[in-house]
Write a protein that holds these residues in place. Structure first.
Motif, PDB file in Angstrom:
ATOM      1  N   SER A  76       4.783  22.991  18.288  1.00 20.07           N
ATOM      2  CA  SER A  76       6.117  22.399  18.163  1.00 20.07           C
ATOM      3  C   SER A  76       6.041  20.904  17.844  1.00 20.07           C
ATOM      4  N   GLU A  77       4.844  20.326  17.943  1.00 21.59           N
ATOM      5  CA  GLU A  77       4.610  18.919  17.656  1.00 21.59           C
ATOM      6  C   GLU A  77       3.886  18.804  16.316  1.00 21.59           C
ATOM      7  N   TYR A  78       4.209  17.778  15.539  1.00 22.50           N
ATOM      8  CA  TYR A  78       3.588  17.599  14.226  1.00 22.50           C
ATOM      9  C   TYR A  78       2.785  16.312  14.178  1.00 22.50           C
ATOM     10  N   GLN A  79       1.758  16.310  13.312  1.00 24.98           N
ATOM     11  CA  GLN A  79       0.954  15.110  13.114  1.00 24.98           C
ATOM     12  C   GLN A  79       0.806  14.841  11.620  1.00 24.98           C
ATOM     13  N   ASP A  80       0.703  13.575  11.271  1.00 20.88           N
ATOM     14  CA  ASP A  80       0.489  13.171   9.891  1.00 20.88           C
ATOM     15  C   ASP A  80      -0.971  12.802   9.713  1.00 20.88           C
ATOM     16  N   LEU A  81      -1.565  13.304   8.645  1.00 18.59           N
ATOM     17  CA  LEU A  81      -2.975  13.038   8.348  1.00 18.59           C
ATOM     18  C   LEU A  81      -3.064  12.379   6.973  1.00 18.59           C
ATOM     19  N   ASP A  82      -3.451  11.105   6.946  1.00 14.81           N
ATOM     20  CA  ASP A  82      -3.582  10.393   5.675  1.00 14.81           C
ATOM     21  C   ASP A  82      -4.719  10.985   4.856  1.00 14.81           C
ATOM     22  N   ILE A  83      -4.492  11.117   3.532  1.00 18.96           N
ATOM     23  CA  ILE A  83      -5.547  11.637   2.670  1.00 18.96           C
ATOM     24  C   ILE A  83      -5.896  10.710   1.517  1.00 18.96           C
ATOM     25  N   ALA A  84      -4.945   9.873   1.105  1.00 21.04           N
ATOM     26  CA  ALA A  84      -5.198   8.950  -0.005  1.00 21.04           C
ATOM     27  C   ALA A  84      -4.390   7.676   0.208  1.00 21.04           C
ATOM     28  N   LYS A  85      -4.916   6.600  -0.354  1.00 22.80           N
ATOM     29  CA  LYS A  85      -4.245   5.304  -0.206  1.00 22.80           C
ATOM     30  C   LYS A  85      -4.525   4.480  -1.458  1.00 22.80           C
ATOM     31  N   THR A  86      -3.555   3.707  -1.856  1.00 20.13           N
ATOM     32  CA  THR A  86      -3.780   2.722  -2.909  1.00 20.13           C
ATOM     33  C   THR A  86      -3.120   1.419  -2.490  1.00 20.13           C
ATOM     34  N   THR A  87      -3.755   0.327  -2.833  1.00 20.41           N
ATOM     35  CA  THR A  87      -3.234  -0.999  -2.509  1.00 20.41           C
ATOM     36  C   THR A  87      -3.151  -1.813  -3.786  1.00 20.41           C
ATOM     37  N   PHE A  88      -1.988  -2.442  -3.981  1.00 21.45           N
ATOM     38  CA  PHE A  88      -1.802  -3.275  -5.168  1.00 21.45           C
ATOM     39  C   PHE A  88      -2.462  -4.617  -4.958  1.00 21.45           C
ATOM     40  N   SER A 123       0.829  -1.209   0.000  1.00 15.45           N
ATOM     41  CA  SER A 123       0.000   0.000   0.000  1.00 15.45           C
ATOM     42  C   SER A 123       0.863   1.258   0.000  1.00 15.45           C
ATOM     43  N   VAL A 124       0.383   2.250  -0.729  1.00  8.39           N
ATOM     44  CA  VAL A 124       1.035   3.558  -0.782  1.00  8.39           C
ATOM     45  C   VAL A 124       0.063   4.567  -0.183  1.00  8.39           C
ATOM     46  N   TYR A 125       0.560   5.391   0.731  1.00  8.83           N
ATOM     47  CA  TYR A 125      -0.252   6.407   1.391  1.00  8.83           C
ATOM     48  C   TYR A 125       0.273   7.794   1.015  1.00  8.83           C
ATOM     49  N   ILE A 126      -0.634   8.720   0.802  1.00  5.59           N
ATOM     50  CA  ILE A 126      -0.280  10.129   0.659  1.00  5.59           C
ATOM     51  C   ILE A 126      -0.824  10.816   1.901  1.00  5.59           C
TER      52      ILE A 126
END
Length: 115
Positions: A56-68, A42-45
């Motif tokens: 000062s703290e960061y967070q990642d928010l998934d927006i798109a995903k593809t799975t082979f 799977s690839v996540y954007i």
């Protein structure tokens, strides 16, 4: 089953080309940045932003995903809805290549990925 070394190189090339085109300007990347990651098949954007109550703290928010899906030779596209669950991207559920996935996300025809 994980991707082959050749497939991983294709993902890296397509992902980096997508970032070249779509990543925010350098001067605002501390407030909003865009990246991708590979996990198994799977690839996540995702976006990276400061936490609202602690800049000062960061967070990642998934927006798109593809799975082979190896048995079909296709990539299935998902988008993160408001319920924070992955849903199939109905306008274009499957694509034949990883480059097509990044193109679909970049075009964002129905404003599902970038609003």
């Amino acid at each position: 089953m994980a991707l082959s070394e050749f497939e991983i190189k294709k993902v890296e090339k397509a992902g980096n080309a997508f970032l070249e085109k779509r990543r925010p300007p350098v001067h605002i990347r501390k407030q909003l940045d865009l990246n991708w990651r590979l996990e198994n098949q799977s690839v996540y954007i995702y976006e990276t932003r400061p936490v609202w109550n602690n800049p000062s703290e960061y967070q990642d928010l998934d927006i798109a995903k593809t799975t082979f899906i190896r048995t079909q030779g296709k990539w299935k596209i998902f988008w993160m809805r408001q319920d924070l669950k992955w849903h199939g991207y109905e306008p274009n559920l499957h694509v034949k290549s990883i480059e097509e996935f990044f193109s679909v996300v970049d075009q964002d025809q129905y404003a599902c990925f970038f609003g």
